[in-house]
Design an enzyme around this catalytic site. Structure first.
Site, PDB file in Angstrom:
ATOM      1  NE  ARG A  29      -2.026  -1.395   3.525  1.00 20.97           N
ATOM      2  CZ  ARG A  29      -2.217  -0.931   4.742  1.00 20.97           C
ATOM      3  NH1 ARG A  29      -3.218  -0.121   5.007  1.00 20.97           N
ATOM      4  NH2 ARG A  29      -1.417  -1.267   5.723  1.00 20.97           N
TER       5      ARG A  29
ATOM      6  CG  ASN B 117      -3.828  -4.420   3.599  1.00 21.89           C
ATOM      7  OD1 ASN B 117      -3.268  -4.418   2.514  1.00 21.89           O
ATOM      8  ND2 ASN B 117      -3.168  -4.322   4.738  1.00 21.89           N
TER       9      ASN B 117
END
Length: 91
Positions: free
Chosen positions: A20, A38
């Site tokens: 990320r 996520n």
């Protein structure tokens, strides 16, 4: 509003490897907005909004990801109607 928005779902070893944060870094380099988050099933969902060429470049990078990631599949959905965020966030 952005010229182009793409939502992607990235599958593989993509959680716990800075995926990320690395995606955010790539997006900011190309002045894209959106997010990386996520998902409970182990995938990472990514929204990329901006110029078409820049979105394409970062979308291609998703297949590689950062060191430590092992991407096995990326599914893309080009969004016709999308309210582009004004920044890039990670969740």
């Amino acid at each position: 509003m952005a010229d182009c928005c793409v939502r992607a779902w990235v599958t593989g070893k993509v959680q716990g490897v800075l995926f990320r944060r690395s995606t955010q870094h790539q997006a900011l380099q190309y002045r894209l907005t959106g997010y990386a988050k996520n998902l409970p099933d182990g995938r990472v969902e990514v929204l990329l909004c901006g110029g078409p060429e820049d979105v394409k470049t970062v979308s291609e990078w998703l297949w590689k990801g950062p060191d430590g990631a092992q991407v096995t599949h990326v599914e893309f959905n080009v969004l016709d109607q999308c309210h582009a965020p004004d920044h890039f966030a990670t969740y």
